[in-house]
Scaffold this motif. Structure first.
Motif, short mmCIF file in Angstrom:
data_model
loop_
_atom_site.label_atom_id
_atom_site.label_comp_id
_atom_site.label_asym_id
_atom_site.label_seq_id
_atom_site.Cartn_x
_atom_site.Cartn_y
_atom_site.Cartn_z
N UNK A 126 -17.21 -1.61 7.87
CA UNK A 126 -16.75 -0.25 8.17
C UNK A 126 -15.24 -0.15 8.12
N UNK A 127 -14.57 -1.14 8.74
CA UNK A 127 -13.10 -1.04 8.76
C UNK A 127 -12.54 -1.24 7.35
N UNK A 128 -13.20 -2.10 6.57
CA UNK A 128 -12.77 -2.31 5.18
C UNK A 128 -12.93 -1.01 4.38
N UNK A 129 -14.07 -0.35 4.61
CA UNK A 129 -14.34 0.88 3.87
C UNK A 129 -13.35 1.98 4.25
N UNK A 130 -12.97 2.04 5.53
CA UNK A 130 -12.00 3.06 5.96
C UNK A 130 -10.70 2.84 5.20
N UNK A 131 -10.33 1.58 5.11
CA UNK A 131 -9.07 1.29 4.42
C UNK A 131 -9.17 1.65 2.93
N UNK A 132 -10.30 1.34 2.33
CA UNK A 132 -10.49 1.64 0.90
C UNK A 132 -10.42 3.15 0.67
N UNK A 133 -11.11 3.89 1.55
CA UNK A 133 -11.15 5.35 1.37
C UNK A 133 -9.77 5.97 1.58
N UNK A 134 -8.96 5.32 2.41
CA UNK A 134 -7.63 5.86 2.70
C UNK A 134 -6.65 5.61 1.55
N UNK A 169 -2.74 -7.60 1.42
CA UNK A 169 -4.12 -8.13 1.56
C UNK A 169 -4.62 -7.94 3.00
N UNK A 170 -5.82 -7.41 3.13
CA UNK A 170 -6.41 -7.23 4.46
C UNK A 170 -7.51 -8.27 4.63
N UNK A 171 -7.58 -8.85 5.81
CA UNK A 171 -8.61 -9.85 6.03
C UNK A 171 -9.34 -9.58 7.34
N UNK A 172 -10.67 -9.67 7.32
CA UNK A 172 -11.45 -9.67 8.56
C UNK A 172 -12.00 -11.09 8.66
N UNK A 173 -12.90 -11.31 9.60
CA UNK A 173 -13.45 -12.66 9.77
C UNK A 173 -14.09 -13.19 8.50
N UNK A 174 -14.82 -12.33 7.82
CA UNK A 174 -15.61 -12.81 6.68
C UNK A 174 -15.26 -12.18 5.36
N UNK A 175 -14.45 -11.13 5.38
CA UNK A 175 -14.12 -10.43 4.13
C UNK A 175 -12.61 -10.33 3.97
N UNK A 176 -12.17 -10.31 2.72
CA UNK A 176 -10.76 -10.01 2.49
C UNK A 176 -10.69 -9.00 1.36
N UNK A 177 -9.69 -8.15 1.42
CA UNK A 177 -9.50 -7.15 0.36
C UNK A 177 -8.12 -7.36 -0.24
N UNK A 178 -8.12 -7.63 -1.53
CA UNK A 178 -6.84 -7.83 -2.20
C UNK A 178 -6.71 -6.79 -3.30
N UNK A 179 -5.59 -6.07 -3.28
CA UNK A 179 -5.40 -5.04 -4.30
C UNK A 179 -4.57 -5.63 -5.44
N UNK A 180 -5.11 -5.59 -6.62
CA UNK A 180 -4.41 -6.16 -7.78
C UNK A 180 -3.43 -5.14 -8.37
N UNK A 181 -2.59 -5.64 -9.28
CA UNK A 181 -1.61 -4.75 -9.91
C UNK A 181 -2.29 -3.64 -10.71
#
Ligand SMILES: C[C@H](O)CC(=O)SCCNC(=O)CCNC(=O)[C@H](O)C(C)(C)COP(=O)(O)OP(=O)(O)OC[C@H]1O[C@@H](n2cnc3c(N)ncnc32)[C@H](O)[C@@H]1OP(=O)(O)O
Length: 710
Positions: A40-48, A1-13
């Motif tokens: 932007x940093x969230x999107x970079x991670x998603x695209x990667x 799980x990646x977290x910034x100040x206001x957003x978090x990204x959780x990848x499900x199974x």
């Protein structure tokens, strides 16, 4: 799980990424410029991550999606360029989301407004909850702005030009089922399965962008340049009629949408950002934003310092007339509180219930509520011709005739039939609350709660404490009114309270102008052009000339001669002209009126003994009426009838329809300058006498070059 100040990204199974937005320390998610880097940093991670199959965007707040761009951030902009850059930043952020190769689904629960909806529009699909808290809209126009981050371009492409114009020009908010019908959301689900439904949709893959579904006429109007010209011309005409040219935002909205339709998305986005920046700097937007800040601040106030309100579990209403029926309606439908209606006869109760039924039926037909919601709300209303069912009412609102001894009798009845803490709230528009409480055994429970007609539409109530009203009663009444969806202002007990007091002088001035020979429609048009929703003469017909005549002597005896209505107006009553309700007043009604056309009843001039001799221009007419209102508002503030200039502004805008783009009487005086207003009043005083004598506070403010707001 990646977290910034206001957003978090959780990848499900199942390889769906869930982006959760939850701004720390804020009760609602709002969009801030600072998010650009985080996204932007969230999107970079998603695209990667090449394994990801899709994304869901959801809010981490319990009851809101995103309430739009942060209005304080916009308020702090110092130049159009600065505001334009904010709009562009949002545009770029949302374009990046839209261009993702994997499906992005917005899972919406709670308000999804302004920039929040613009974000959802950039997603590839939208799932919304059926909860009543879920509303979708682009309310920027109500702030004197336009949607600045792609909304003016994406909404027409999704729902069609006409629906988009309607939504963006009015700022109206749709419930989920309405949004589904409009093609704005793809699916409506229960809150408990929101995330599951959105994930399921994301797993289906990226949907093709489809053209809006239109019927034959819709296709003719929206898919041919000839048809689109008709739509834009009509919209411009209606907008100008509605705004009288006083609001710059709606015209810019039309221009920007047209640019996008004629020249493509990128040209539309450029025009949108530019116009957004320009509008942010207008005085109209500043005034409208000040209303947002004022009303938000007022939502937190109890009206009685630190005193906490008691819970109202049950309410009762005395009188099933138009006001009583309206009060019962908002109690059941907005506050969700059971309400018992008492009238002297069955017919009165039946009228009140029918009134609510027809309002609810309309909402149901517009898909604003479900059948189950409608039935639930109707069941909250019951009636009787005696006091049965009153014993456990926490508050009783009285809406009977304006008769002091009748109201005192009602107080005694309630003291006999209800609990010792039951609040007695009077909806009087003219009688002093102190007098209504004069014979009460528990005067601390007596208060005024003045609604405006029609109750279901007018946002203001005046809460009037008399000298003996307890803080507990004030706080509970304020909270009760707020639950009914109203904006309450607490005012002191004085004839006319605040709103009717300032309105009376404005109306009297219109009457004087009429008696000088200016035509009725010219007076009305002048004030509509100034920005009021209806002219003063129309308003007098609506309210009832007899009602005005009843209040006027009370105001005159308590507040002074300046409140005396012109004597000639007695002739109107002698002629049976009570206004619209009897289809006889200043205008023609019923069979006498031509369909769809408002026509003055010319015989009114004969009755008044007036020969029409127009001499004044529109500005002279509006200025004479308006300065009366401004001057009296200052007196009311000086006397402590209203607690602040802010309350006075909100009272005038929400109670009378004082032009919102001016920000209210006090903001308008600040705009004019106290000295300019004093000079205008002195000039009129020299011509027409003491009714124009400037209020002492205004004079001293002019001398010391003071303002009401910093
Ligand atoms: C670029 C874009 O196109 C430009 C924009 O998006 S402009 C903004 C458009 N959005 C709006 O106009 C919506 C404004 N907000 C509202 O109408 C109402 O707050 C609401 C319907 C969302 C919720 O109402 P309600 O439940 O009564 O809560 P309310 O008390 O008003 O708001 C809760 C908190 O959120 C804040 N808030 C809500 N919307 C906000 C906004 N857009 N900006 C800043 N603060 C906001 C309020 O100030 C309040 O803060 P506080 O708790 O610190 O005092």
């Amino acid at each position: 799980m990646t977290t910034t100040n206001s957003f978090s990204l959780q990848i499900r199974d199942d390889l769906i990424g869930v982006i959760t937005m939850d701004i720390a320390g804020e009760s609602m998610n709002v969009l801030k410029a600072a998010f650009a880097d985080e996204i932007s940093s969230l999107l970079s991670e998603i695209k990667a991550n090449s394994q990801l199959k899709g994304l869901v965007f959801i809010s981490g707040k319990p009851d809101s999606f995103i309430a739009g761009a942060d209005i304080s951030m916009l308020d702090n902009c110092n130049s159009a360029e600065e505001a334009e850059a904010i709009g562009r930043m949002g545009q770029q952020m949302f374009s990046q989301l839209e261009q993702l190769n994997i499906p992005l689904v917005a899972a919406i629960h709670g308000p999804c407004l302004g920039g929040g909806l613009e974000l959802a529009l950039a997603c590839h699909a939208r799932v919304a909850t059926s909860d009543t808290k879920t509303v979708l809209g682009l309310p920027e126009v109500q702030l004197g702005l336009l949607p600045g981050s792609g909304g003016t371009q994406r909404l027409p492409r999704l729902v069609g030009l006409q629906k988009a114009l309607d939504m963006i020009l009015t700022g109206k908010q749709l419930r989920a089922t309405q949004a589904k019908k409009a093609g704005l959301v793809d699916e409506v689900v229960a809150q408990s399965i929101l995330l599951d439904a959105a994930v399921k949709r994301a797993l289906k893959g990226k949907p093709q962008r489809e053209q809006p579904r239109l019927n034959f006429m819709g296709k003719v109007l929206e898919r041919t340049s000839f048809g689109r010209n008709i739509v834009f011309n009509q919209a411009r005409k209606q907008t100008l009629k509605k705004t009288q040219g006083n609001y710059p935002a709606p015209l810019k909205i039309l221009d920007v949408i047209k640019t996008g339709v004629d020249s493509g998305m990128q040209a539309g986005l450029d025009a949108e950002a530019k116009a957004f920046g320009q509008l942010c700097m207008t005085k109209e937007s500043a005034a409208l934003r000040s209303l947002f800040f004022a009303t938000t601040q007022m939502k937190k106030e109890t009206g009685a310092g630190d005193t906490k309100p008691n819970k109202v579990r049950k309410a009762a209403v005395l009188g099933g007339g138009l006001m009583g029926g309206g009060i019962a309606n908002v109690t059941a439908t907005k506050a969700g509180i059971p309400v018992r209606i008492k009238d002297i006869n069955e017919q009165g109760i039946s009228n009140a219930l029918k009134y609510s039924y027809s309002l609810l039926q309309k909402k149901f037909k517009r898909r604003f509520i479900s059948k189950a919601e409608m039935q639930k709300q109707l069941l909250l209303m019951t009636g009787s011709t005696d006091y049965s069912g009153f014993h456990d009412a926490d508050i009783v609102v009285e809406a009977v005739f304006e008769d002091l001894s009748l109201k005192q009798q009602m107080v005694a009845d309630i003291e006999q039939h209800c609990g010792e803490n039951t609040i007695f709230a009077s909806n009087t528009s003219s009688l002093p609350i102190g007098q209504i409480a004069a014979k009460a055994a528990r005067p601390e429970n007596v208060i005024g709660l003045h609604y405006f007609s029609p109750v279901d539409k007018m946002p203001l109530v005046e809460v009037i404490s008399h000298a003996g009203t307890s803080a507990q009663t004030i706080a509970t009444t304020v909270a009760f009114a707020r639950k009914q969806g109203k904006t309450p202002i607490v005012v002191k007990d004085c004839a006319g309270f605040y709103v009717n007091r300032i309105l009376a002088l404005y109306m009297n001035e219109a009457a004087s102008i009429l008696l000088e020979g200016e035509p009725v429609e010219k007076i009305d048009q002048a004030l509509v052009k100034f920005g009021f929703p209806v002219g003063p003469v129309t308003l007098l017909d609506e309210v009832g000339i007899d009602v005005g005549a009843k209040i006027s002597p009370i105001l005159t005896s308590e507040l002074g001669e300046r409140f005396a209505a012109p004597a000639a107006f007695d002739k109107l009553l002698a002629d049976g002209r009570k206004g619209k309700k009897v289809e006889k007043g200043f205008y023609l009604y019923g069979n006498a009126a031509k369909k769809g056309k408002k026509q003055v009843d010319d015989s009114v001039y004969t009755v008044l003994g007036v020969t029409c001799a127009p001499r004044l221009n529109s500005d002279e007419i509006s200025s004479r009426c308006v300065v009366q209102m401004l001057n009296e508002a200052v007196r009311a503030l000086d006397e402590g009838i209203i607690a602040s200039a802010r309350d006075g502004d909100i009272g005038a805008i929400f109670g009378i329809g004082f032009p919102p783009f001016l920000g209210g009487p006090f903001r308008y005086i600040d705009q004019l300058g106290a000295a300019t207003l004093v000079a205008q009043l002195r000039n009129l005083e020299s011509r027409f006498g003491s009714r124009f004598t400037p209020a002492p506070l205004l004079v001293s403010m002019a001398e010391q070059q003071q303002r009401f707001y910093p």
